[in-house]
Design a protein around this motif. Structure first.
Motif, PDB file in Angstrom:
ATOM      1  N   ASN A  18      -9.856  -3.669   2.815  1.00  0.00           N
ATOM      2  CA  ASN A  18      -8.791  -4.187   1.955  1.00  0.00           C
ATOM      3  C   ASN A  18      -8.238  -5.482   2.540  1.00  0.00           C
ATOM      4  O   ASN A  18      -8.237  -5.659   3.766  1.00  0.00           O
ATOM      5  CB  ASN A  18      -7.652  -3.159   1.849  1.00  0.00           C
ATOM      6  CG  ASN A  18      -8.007  -1.981   0.971  1.00  0.00           C
ATOM      7  OD1 ASN A  18      -8.611  -2.135  -0.093  1.00  0.00           O
ATOM      8  ND2 ASN A  18      -7.605  -0.773   1.380  1.00  0.00           N
ATOM      9  N   GLY A  21      -6.493  -5.955   6.039  1.00  0.00           N
ATOM     10  CA  GLY A  21      -7.023  -4.910   6.896  1.00  0.00           C
ATOM     11  C   GLY A  21      -7.372  -5.407   8.280  1.00  0.00           C
ATOM     12  O   GLY A  21      -7.469  -6.616   8.539  1.00  0.00           O
ATOM     13  N   TYR A  33      -0.320   0.949  11.973  1.00  0.00           N
ATOM     14  CA  TYR A  33       0.303   1.715  10.888  1.00  0.00           C
ATOM     15  C   TYR A  33       1.723   2.149  11.237  1.00  0.00           C
ATOM     16  O   TYR A  33       2.339   2.904  10.495  1.00  0.00           O
ATOM     17  CB  TYR A  33      -0.540   2.944  10.564  1.00  0.00           C
ATOM     18  CG  TYR A  33      -1.493   2.741   9.409  1.00  0.00           C
ATOM     19  CD1 TYR A  33      -1.144   1.978   8.291  1.00  0.00           C
ATOM     20  CD2 TYR A  33      -2.746   3.338   9.425  1.00  0.00           C
ATOM     21  CE1 TYR A  33      -2.018   1.805   7.244  1.00  0.00           C
ATOM     22  CE2 TYR A  33      -3.629   3.177   8.368  1.00  0.00           C
ATOM     23  CZ  TYR A  33      -3.258   2.409   7.280  1.00  0.00           C
ATOM     24  OH  TYR A  33      -4.126   2.233   6.224  1.00  0.00           O
ATOM     25  N   ASN A  86       2.941  -1.132   4.352  1.00  0.00           N
ATOM     26  CA  ASN A  86       2.739  -0.033   3.412  1.00  0.00           C
ATOM     27  C   ASN A  86       4.052   0.683   3.167  1.00  0.00           C
ATOM     28  O   ASN A  86       5.031   0.497   3.894  1.00  0.00           O
ATOM     29  CB  ASN A  86       1.678   0.946   3.920  1.00  0.00           C
ATOM     30  CG  ASN A  86       2.107   1.651   5.194  1.00  0.00           C
ATOM     31  OD1 ASN A  86       2.963   2.515   5.161  1.00  0.00           O
ATOM     32  ND2 ASN A  86       1.522   1.264   6.331  1.00  0.00           N
ATOM     33  N   ASP A  92      -8.336   0.219   5.415  1.00  0.00           N
ATOM     34  CA  ASP A  92      -7.272  -0.609   5.984  1.00  0.00           C
ATOM     35  C   ASP A  92      -7.537  -0.870   7.464  1.00  0.00           C
ATOM     36  O   ASP A  92      -7.391  -1.989   7.946  1.00  0.00           O
ATOM     37  CB  ASP A  92      -5.914   0.089   5.855  1.00  0.00           C
ATOM     38  CG  ASP A  92      -5.490   0.281   4.416  1.00  0.00           C
ATOM     39  OD1 ASP A  92      -5.841  -0.572   3.579  1.00  0.00           O
ATOM     40  OD2 ASP A  92      -4.839   1.297   4.124  1.00  0.00           O
ATOM     41  N   ASN A 110      -5.734   4.339   4.927  1.00  0.00           N
ATOM     42  CA  ASN A 110      -7.188   4.418   4.815  1.00  0.00           C
ATOM     43  C   ASN A 110      -7.824   4.010   6.140  1.00  0.00           C
ATOM     44  O   ASN A 110      -7.934   2.836   6.462  1.00  0.00           O
ATOM     45  CB  ASN A 110      -7.700   3.502   3.693  1.00  0.00           C
ATOM     46  CG  ASN A 110      -7.436   4.075   2.314  1.00  0.00           C
ATOM     47  OD1 ASN A 110      -8.116   4.976   1.865  1.00  0.00           O
ATOM     48  ND2 ASN A 110      -6.422   3.533   1.643  1.00  0.00           N
ATOM     49  N   ARG A 130       0.814  -1.211   0.000  1.00  0.00           N
ATOM     50  CA  ARG A 130       0.000   0.000   0.000  1.00  0.00           C
ATOM     51  C   ARG A 130       0.852   1.267   0.000  1.00  0.00           C
ATOM     52  O   ARG A 130       1.926   1.315   0.590  1.00  0.00           O
ATOM     53  CB  ARG A 130      -0.921   0.018   1.225  1.00  0.00           C
ATOM     54  CG  ARG A 130      -1.971  -1.097   1.236  1.00  0.00           C
ATOM     55  CD  ARG A 130      -2.823  -1.000   2.499  1.00  0.00           C
ATOM     56  NE  ARG A 130      -3.835  -2.033   2.541  1.00  0.00           N
ATOM     57  CZ  ARG A 130      -3.633  -3.269   2.990  1.00  0.00           C
ATOM     58  NH1 ARG A 130      -2.448  -3.613   3.412  1.00  0.00           N
ATOM     59  NH2 ARG A 130      -4.609  -4.150   3.004  1.00  0.00           N
ATOM     60  N   ILE A 155       0.225  -3.513   9.425  1.00  0.00           N
ATOM     61  CA  ILE A 155      -0.193  -3.385   8.026  1.00  0.00           C
ATOM     62  C   ILE A 155       0.988  -2.903   7.196  1.00  0.00           C
ATOM     63  O   ILE A 155       1.595  -1.869   7.497  1.00  0.00           O
ATOM     64  CB  ILE A 155      -1.378  -2.398   7.895  1.00  0.00           C
ATOM     65  CG1 ILE A 155      -2.596  -2.958   8.618  1.00  0.00           C
ATOM     66  CG2 ILE A 155      -1.699  -2.118   6.436  1.00  0.00           C
ATOM     67  CD1 ILE A 155      -3.771  -2.014   8.667  1.00  0.00           C
TER      68      ILE A 155
END
Length: 584
Positions: A87, A90, A140, A187, A69, A6, A2, A185
């Motif tokens: 997603n 998520g 995150y 990203n 997410d 989100n 990602r 997650i």
């Protein structure tokens, strides 16, 4: 992997969902990310399902996210409503004592944290949201310090005790999921706390534009979604010397603004569809007395009360048909939040120059969503009161308030100026403002003067058409598809184009900002050259497409029309384009 964040938080009105959304928005914007956020709420003060979406990325974000997410679910309804938008990979953060989660999409993880229990142990059950926010920071990989700073800003006005308990709650939520060693997650988003992006709503940008543009009088009656402009200007009225008046109804609102304009003050007012319906006779009055003012109309779902907290572009026909008879007025549609600042200043200048009502069209999505913007350039703002605005009358000739001119614009003075007496009335008049509608109507000289005054007033539209920039085609001229839009659909269409082009479909874009006067010749010429135009707008009857056909003779056959009250997510435009082309 990602390349954006989100977030979405959901619960009932009164659960603090808006506060969570604002905090998440600030976390993104103060860590070098562009952001777009959207608050979806009901007309109830408490109860009903509400949610707040936040999308952040290193590059400019053009629309709120429609995929998730991290979902913070305060109740089961949030899970059931939004789980299919998750997603893969998520996370749904919830309190297992409040939410039972079943049948999740593949690849989505439910993370239960005892938020209520933690909040109770801290002595304040209301901080369960902050516990969940702290947990979201972990997933995150956002440093806990980021949320601590923002919690201080968010709650510092209450008390240090409230700040401290929220700090403790965020840390408890973060530590709980960290100790459980949940997978984060993945990203590619890189945070940079040294870069901070200003964030504001369309309404706030309009308010700033009013102040920078020299507004001195503002009137309004509270009506969703136009009320935030009133709140903003009222909060800054004393500091910037703006008289802000909340009137008893919309009739008083617009007539007060006309009166203020007529005595030489830069004036504006605002409303939404139902309120604008009450204002329409006075729109014609403003044009007849040649009082330039700005009217903000913020569209919402209609008809009648309709969907008062939902967005729509359903009032174009109403704006075009406001008041009776033929008369000059402008209609300009805001394109994005930055345009909310600059176009407002432009409108105030146009109102003074052409002495006509300027209707500034927007919608709830534009007015209320938060978006990162470039810092506005206040130094280059020019306040142009027009060369026809006289502070005194020293000519030996008689002052003619409605003097016949080639441009249609007559000399204007402040009432009470020595040697410049005139009448400001709603009747048709002679050059010197004498009434010709009562006792001389139908006499030869009155007939001729009526014709001349009509030509004079309508001549402003011809003059303005030369001053206002015509729309242009954005993108490759030989594109397979041309997406046509107006107002605040601009960025959603732009992102949809990017997504469509990833599927191998080339696109360009024709965006209409200046609706009246209308560049019919230029728009018609562009549409006759493109390969496959598709109209994109937020109403049932394709009002802009019909208007384009009326003004150019060109019919846009294929359309994406949205009238459900929800934001115009780019993915929906993409799906419709593929459907039209048979490439689903």
């Amino acid at each position: 992997m990602r390349k954006e964040f989100n977030f979405r938080a959901g619960g009932a009105a009164g659960d603090g969902i808006a506060s969570m959304g604002e905090i998440l928005t600030k976390i993104c914007s103060r860590n070098g990310l562009h952001v777009s956020s959207y608050n979806t709420y009901q007309s109830l003060i408490r109860g009903g399902h509400v949610w707040y979406s936040v999308r952040g990325a290193v590059n400019k974000v053009l629309s709120p996210g429609d995929r998730i997410d991290i979902l913070i679910a305060i109740d089961e309804l949030t899970v059931e409503t939004h789980k299919n938008l998750m997603n893969p990979g998520g996370v749904i953060i919830h309190d297992g004592s409040k939410c039972k989660i079943e049948n999740l999409p593949e690849g989505v993880t439910a993370v239960s944290i005892p938020a209520a229990e933690i909040a109770k142990s801290l002595g304040n059950p209301r901080v369960i949201n902050t516990v969940a926010l702290g947990a979201a920071m972990y997933f995150y990989d956002i440093p806990l310090e980021s949320i601590m700073e923002i919690l201080t800003d968010q709650f510092g006005y209450k008390s240090q005790e409230i700040v401290d308990i929220n700090h403790q709650a965020a840390k408890a939520g973060y530590d709980y999921v960290k100790e459980k060693n949940f997978a984060k997650i993945s990203n590619e988003v890189k945070l940079n706390p040294n870069i901070k992006h200003p964030v504001m709503t369309g309404s706030q940008a309009q308010g700033l534009g009013c102040i920078a543009g020299g507004l001195k009088f503002y009137s309004a009656y509270p009506m969703t979604p136009a009320t935030p402009i009133l709140h903003f200007l009222a909060a800054h009225a004393e500091e910037y010397d703006v008289l802000v008046k909340q009137a008893e109804d919309e009739l008083s609102v617009i007539n007060m603004a006309i009166g203020a304009s007529n005595v030489g003050v830069r004036a504006a007012c605002a409303t939404s569809g139902g309120g604008f319906a009450l204002m329409t006779e006075a729109v014609g009055l403003a044009s007849m007395v040649e009082a330039g003012l700005v009217i903000f109309t913020v569209q919402r779902g209609g008809p009648s009360t309709g969907l008062p907290t939902k967005t729509e572009q359903g009032d174009l026909n109403q704006m075009l048909g406001a008041s009776q008879g033929d008369f000059p007025r402008f209609i300009i549609a805001y394109s994005d939040v930055e345009d909310g600042f600059y176009a407002t200043i432009e409108a105030l200048n146009l109102a003074d120059k052409y002495q006509v009502p300027i209707i500034m069209a927007s919608d709830l999505a534009f007015a209320e969503h938060l978006e990162s913007v470039k810092p506005f350039n206040f130094e280059d703002v020019k306040i142009d009161r027009s060369e026809n605005f006289e502070t005194k009358w020293e000519s030996d000739s008689k002052y003619l308030r409605f003097k016949l001119t080639d441009s249609g614009i007559s000399p204007r003075v402040i009432p009470g100026t020595p040697n410049a007496f005139y009448i400001s009335g709603s009747d048709e008049h002679d050059e010197d403002s004498s009434n010709i509608s009562d006792v001389v109507a139908g006499l030869p000289h009155a007939i001729e003067m009526r014709k001349k005054q009509m030509h004079k007033r309508m001549g402003k539209m011809e003059s303005a058409l030369k001053d206002l920039p015509a729309p242009t085609l954005e993108g490759p001229e030989d594109a397979e598809v041309t997406l046509v839009g107006w107002g605040a659909t601009k960025d959603s269409i732009l992102e949809a184009r990017q997504m469509v082009e990833e599927a191998g479909i080339t696109t360009n874009q024709l965006h209409i900002k200046y609706i009246l006067p209308f560049h019919g010749h230029e728009v018609g010429a562009i549409l006759r050259k493109v390969k496959h135009p598709i109209m994109v707008e937020g109403n049932y009857t394709a009002q802009m497409a019909r208007y384009i056909r009326a003004e150019t003779g060109f019919e846009i056959v294929d359309k994406y029309l949205q009238f459900d009250g929800e934001p115009m997510y780019p993915r929906l435009i993409v799906d419709r384009v593929k459907e039209i082309l048979g490439r689903q």
